[in-house]
Design a protein around this motif. Structure first.
Motif, PDB file in Angstrom:
ATOM      1  N   LEU A 105       0.850  -1.191   0.000  1.00  0.00           N
ATOM      2  CA  LEU A 105       0.000   0.000   0.000  1.00  0.00           C
ATOM      3  C   LEU A 105       0.879   1.232   0.000  1.00  0.00           C
ATOM      4  O   LEU A 105       1.848   1.309   0.762  1.00  0.00           O
ATOM      5  CB  LEU A 105      -0.884   0.006   1.256  1.00  0.00           C
ATOM      6  CG  LEU A 105      -1.598   1.327   1.589  1.00  0.00           C
ATOM      7  CD1 LEU A 105      -2.651   1.662   0.537  1.00  0.00           C
ATOM      8  CD2 LEU A 105      -2.263   1.246   2.964  1.00  0.00           C
ATOM      9  N   LEU A 106       0.549   2.173  -0.853  1.00  0.00           N
ATOM     10  CA  LEU A 106       1.211   3.464  -0.809  1.00  0.00           C
ATOM     11  C   LEU A 106       0.141   4.532  -0.589  1.00  0.00           C
ATOM     12  O   LEU A 106      -0.876   4.556  -1.279  1.00  0.00           O
ATOM     13  CB  LEU A 106       1.991   3.724  -2.098  1.00  0.00           C
ATOM     14  CG  LEU A 106       2.886   4.982  -2.105  1.00  0.00           C
ATOM     15  CD1 LEU A 106       4.101   4.766  -3.018  1.00  0.00           C
ATOM     16  CD2 LEU A 106       2.144   6.228  -2.545  1.00  0.00           C
ATOM     17  N   LEU A 163      -2.596   2.028   6.833  1.00  0.00           N
ATOM     18  CA  LEU A 163      -1.254   1.444   6.722  1.00  0.00           C
ATOM     19  C   LEU A 163      -1.183   0.143   7.525  1.00  0.00           C
ATOM     20  O   LEU A 163      -0.631  -0.857   7.074  1.00  0.00           O
ATOM     21  CB  LEU A 163      -0.205   2.446   7.214  1.00  0.00           C
ATOM     22  CG  LEU A 163      -0.038   3.706   6.331  1.00  0.00           C
ATOM     23  CD1 LEU A 163       0.824   4.760   7.036  1.00  0.00           C
ATOM     24  CD2 LEU A 163       0.586   3.355   4.980  1.00  0.00           C
ATOM     25  N   LEU A 164      -1.805   0.150   8.697  1.00  0.00           N
ATOM     26  CA  LEU A 164      -1.767  -1.061   9.531  1.00  0.00           C
ATOM     27  C   LEU A 164      -2.603  -2.194   8.933  1.00  0.00           C
ATOM     28  O   LEU A 164      -2.250  -3.366   9.075  1.00  0.00           O
ATOM     29  CB  LEU A 164      -2.242  -0.737  10.947  1.00  0.00           C
ATOM     30  CG  LEU A 164      -1.199   0.004  11.790  1.00  0.00           C
ATOM     31  CD1 LEU A 164      -1.826   0.500  13.098  1.00  0.00           C
ATOM     32  CD2 LEU A 164      -0.006  -0.907  12.080  1.00  0.00           C
ATOM     33  N   ILE A 171       3.957   2.300   2.499  1.00  0.00           N
ATOM     34  CA  ILE A 171       4.728   3.523   2.292  1.00  0.00           C
ATOM     35  C   ILE A 171       3.794   4.719   2.432  1.00  0.00           C
ATOM     36  O   ILE A 171       2.681   4.713   1.894  1.00  0.00           O
ATOM     37  CB  ILE A 171       5.362   3.532   0.875  1.00  0.00           C
ATOM     38  CG1 ILE A 171       6.404   2.409   0.751  1.00  0.00           C
ATOM     39  CG2 ILE A 171       5.996   4.890   0.575  1.00  0.00           C
ATOM     40  CD1 ILE A 171       7.056   2.316  -0.617  1.00  0.00           C
ATOM     41  N   LEU A 172       4.230   5.704   3.176  1.00  0.00           N
ATOM     42  CA  LEU A 172       3.497   6.975   3.212  1.00  0.00           C
ATOM     43  C   LEU A 172       4.368   8.033   2.559  1.00  0.00           C
ATOM     44  O   LEU A 172       5.543   8.200   2.907  1.00  0.00           O
ATOM     45  CB  LEU A 172       3.183   7.384   4.650  1.00  0.00           C
ATOM     46  CG  LEU A 172       2.627   8.819   4.802  1.00  0.00           C
ATOM     47  CD1 LEU A 172       1.249   8.958   4.168  1.00  0.00           C
ATOM     48  CD2 LEU A 172       2.591   9.238   6.276  1.00  0.00           C
ATOM     49  N   ASN A 215       9.888  -2.740   7.670  1.00  0.00           N
ATOM     50  CA  ASN A 215      10.282  -2.604   6.257  1.00  0.00           C
ATOM     51  C   ASN A 215       9.738  -1.349   5.604  1.00  0.00           C
ATOM     52  O   ASN A 215       9.973  -1.113   4.431  1.00  0.00           O
ATOM     53  CB  ASN A 215       9.687  -3.750   5.435  1.00  0.00           C
ATOM     54  CG  ASN A 215      10.440  -5.029   5.629  1.00  0.00           C
ATOM     55  OD1 ASN A 215      11.651  -4.985   5.812  1.00  0.00           O
ATOM     56  ND2 ASN A 215       9.744  -6.144   5.620  1.00  0.00           N
ATOM     57  N   SER A 216       8.918  -0.648   6.322  1.00  0.00           N
ATOM     58  CA  SER A 216       8.109   0.356   5.654  1.00  0.00           C
ATOM     59  C   SER A 216       8.710   1.738   5.780  1.00  0.00           C
ATOM     60  O   SER A 216       9.663   1.946   6.523  1.00  0.00           O
ATOM     61  CB  SER A 216       6.708   0.300   6.211  1.00  0.00           C
ATOM     62  OG  SER A 216       6.181  -0.971   5.906  1.00  0.00           O
ATOM     63  N   LYS A 217       8.169   2.659   5.017  1.00  0.00           N
ATOM     64  CA  LYS A 217       8.817   3.958   4.913  1.00  0.00           C
ATOM     65  C   LYS A 217       7.826   5.113   4.993  1.00  0.00           C
ATOM     66  O   LYS A 217       6.741   5.040   4.420  1.00  0.00           O
ATOM     67  CB  LYS A 217       9.561   4.047   3.574  1.00  0.00           C
ATOM     68  CG  LYS A 217      10.930   3.419   3.631  1.00  0.00           C
ATOM     69  CD  LYS A 217      11.252   2.623   2.406  1.00  0.00           C
ATOM     70  CE  LYS A 217      12.417   1.698   2.669  1.00  0.00           C
ATOM     71  NZ  LYS A 217      12.443   0.568   1.739  1.00  0.00           N
TER      72      LYS A 217
END
Lengths: 428, 428
Positions: free
Chosen positions: B235-236, B252-253, B265-266, B300-302
């Motif tokens: 998901l972005l 995101l969760l 990713i946000l 792992n996320s950003k």
């Protein structure tokens, strides 16, 4: 020729087997070239062009001067023919455009589907003695209609480093953005991984020899899509005494001249007609320049007598021919009920070669039985479907509780939370 | 969480890398099971069901008694929720039907394009703790609308040999023709090669673990198509201060809970908003039942701060997210210009879970950057495009000479002959 009479269902599998070949030894070569292109980029492209094409390129990109020059090196007649074909292919593929699909599935829940172009596509056009400029029409025209931003074309040069002018002329006419003198495995590698000169693309189209076919297959492991799995070309004709035996024979031969592994099948409800076609083939084949190829292909081919048209239909659907010619008293029966075929040609004056060149339909079609599940190349091959949704406060009130229940039942609490938070906020 | 500020273009490749895993050791297992299923059919299916699922089946086909029974084992509430989702998915996919495209490209040259259903399709639904009955809605509803004749579903049984009632209920509701208690590699093998009990299909759809994913990939070597290459879900979100930080964090969760290799990713044009979302994630994650999975995925996320919306758009198109949430003051900019995304969710009240369950759009979407060239599952995924043509005497007179010229230029004399014979006959 192989003549078969009323085969029982238990014989179909063997009867419909296609001539195939193994590819395992080719895979190794492909992987080697891929690795070198990843590592060395343009240098590897140059190296393999010299090895495989016998030409050491200084610049693999075709210049605009070469393109201008190509125009003068083909006859006005041929240019006119290409333009006629262009117009028909353009008309047929432009008509395939579709509108946005917009649906309010529940009050406040707006969903839509929209097609957007694949941004970068690569076309592979084989070289050699037969310059397949017709394939450029079939690939670059829909790519341009779809709106692909980058349309790259790779084709192998001859030993002098030249490309057939009909290829350059057609590519330019169809809006190809960059043309490269690169063929074979190294061309597929370049478009898959990108080099300093040749851009990486998202999807690769086009025919090729065994090396190209295996390279395309392996490219799909590296985030590239391909048009479809490839196999030898094939034609199935269903015809009865209302058909013209000479015409049918000429169609079967036009398929047979493609390669020694091409397959042609005639299914007929008339033994007499089958014999006539056989005789015609024997006559017509004598004068063909590609006679030796056609003869080998004809050896693999079959004339099948089937009494019953329902059984004929069943065996046709089981085979799933790439090209399917229908020339019978009751064409509609086959046209309406065929489920698996790439492209269907109807009646005495519809030779397969019309679709190969100029009627407007695409000639890049599923072979090897893939007509059961694959489309031939069409406008959508150059686009992807995307969906969109916008939900209002009312909308999430309408469908939110159902989402909560389903997410909970699937054990995905965070999916539920994303809705619950919003519903709580709305009830504040 | 990883926070990145205005990354330079040279860092994008590394930044957008997805968590991936190798599959080579799995291939061997898959090939072994495939070979046994080809050889032994049902016996191999039973053997591997016992090994992998701990259940020795007497009959892998689900009976109508089991289906009747399932209805009573799920709540009226959940049944209602499933029916609401069914209605929306049905509405959205039915709207995707298209008409025949008929074009007379030149006088006497009638060409048309028509979609016909893939006759036999197979759906794979994972078992385990989370019974993904929502995926049945997403696959079986469009299959039924398309008109697929045989819709086979395979799903692994638990140790008692049972299947979750929500799966049976939904499958029956959606018109699945045969349900089998078979999972994993052996299920994919069965649908690829067919056994005495389980029919061979032409295309296989559905998610699965690594074994299923590799089995589907290898199945494509055996004349079967698959929906698309699979990868971890992602998901972005692009959001600014017009968005609600708690909502964004919950979205995101909801993605992060899928698996430890999920990626979220946000991208934000506001540092302040980014920090708020981070705080919200830390709060909300605490109470999740699948907290441990979500935490790993979040590692792992950003969170990426990007000042400029043009740059943000570029990086989004470079990534090509499976799910793309847009929550900004000027949503239209992103909605109109995004080129590569599976499904787009717009505004504060459009959580991704709406599309996962009940808004009507499909949740089987391209991951791993494949949104650049693949569509999510849609009605067309269950059909193939076929073309037809019928040329009159006038028609072949109109385009015949162009075909002759082009075929000659490509060195394909038999293709030319097929036209010449007809033209000569007409001029008699």
């Amino acid at each position: 020729m192989n003549k078969i009479y009323n085969p029982g269902a238990s014989e179909w599998l063997e009867l419909l087997k296609r001539p195939t070949s193994t590819v395992n030894d080719i895979e190794e070569t492909v992987n080697k070239v891929f690795a070198e292109v990843i590592e060395d980029g343009d240098a590897a492209i140059e190296k393999y062009t010299e090895i495989f094409d016998g030409f050491k390129p200084e610049n693999v990109r075709v210049t605009s001067m070469e393109i201008d020059d190509a125009r003068n090196r083909i006859s006005q007649e041929l240019r006119d023919a290409i333009h006629l074909a262009y117009a028909n292919v353009e008309k047929f593929h432009a008509a395939q455009k579709t509108e946005k699909v917009v649906v309010e599935t529940a009050e406040g829940v707006q969903c839509w589907q929209e097609k957007r172009p694949i941004q970068k596509v690569g076309l592979y056009i084989p070289g050699g003695t037969a310059p397949l400029f017709s394939t450029i029409l079939m690939l670059a025209i829909p790519a341009a209609i779809a709106g692909c931003k980058e349309i790259v074309l790779c084709t192998p040069p001859n030993k002098e480093g030249n490309i057939h002018p009909a290829i350059l002329y057609t590519a330019h006419l169809c809006g190809v953005t960059k043309i490269f003198k690169v063929g074979g495995i190294q061309a597929i590698a370049a478009m898959t991984f990108g080099t300093q000169t040749i851009p990486k693309v998202y999807k690769i189209f086009g025919p090729g020899n065994q090396f190209v076919t295996v390279a395309k297959q392996l490219a799909t492991k590296h985030n590239v899509a391909i048009d479809m799995p490839a196999g030898p070309s094939e034609l199935l004709v269903v015809a009865d005494e209302s058909a013209n035996a000479a015409f049918v024979a000429s169609d079967l031969l036009s398929q047979a001249e493609h390669g020694i592994d091409s397959q042609v099948i005639l299914i007929s409800t008339s033994e007499k007609f089958m014999d006539e076609v056989e005789k015609e083939i024997e006559e017509q084949i004598k004068v063909l320049p590609r006679k030796e190829i056609a003869e080998k292909a004809i050896e693999n081919s079959k004339l099948i007598f089937i009494e019953d048209k329902e059984v004929a239909l069943e065996i046709i659907n089981e085979y799933g021919p790439e090209h399917f010619i229908v020339c019978t008293e009751n064409d509609n029966y086959f046209v309406e009920n065929v489920q698996n075929a790439g492209s269907v040609f109807i009646g005495n004056y519809t030779p397969e070669s019309a679709g190969d060149y100029a009627s407007g339909t695409n000639h890049t079609l599923p072979t090897n039985g893939y007509a059961k599940q694959y489309s031939g190349v069409n406008l959508d091959s150059f686009m992807k479907n995307m969906t969109f949704q916008k939900i209002s406060q009312e909308g999430i009130r309408n469908i939110g509780p159902a989402i909560e229940l389903m997410a909970e039942a699937e054990g995905l609490q965070a999916h539920k939370n994303a809705v619950s938070l919003r519903l709580i906020d709305l009830n504040k």
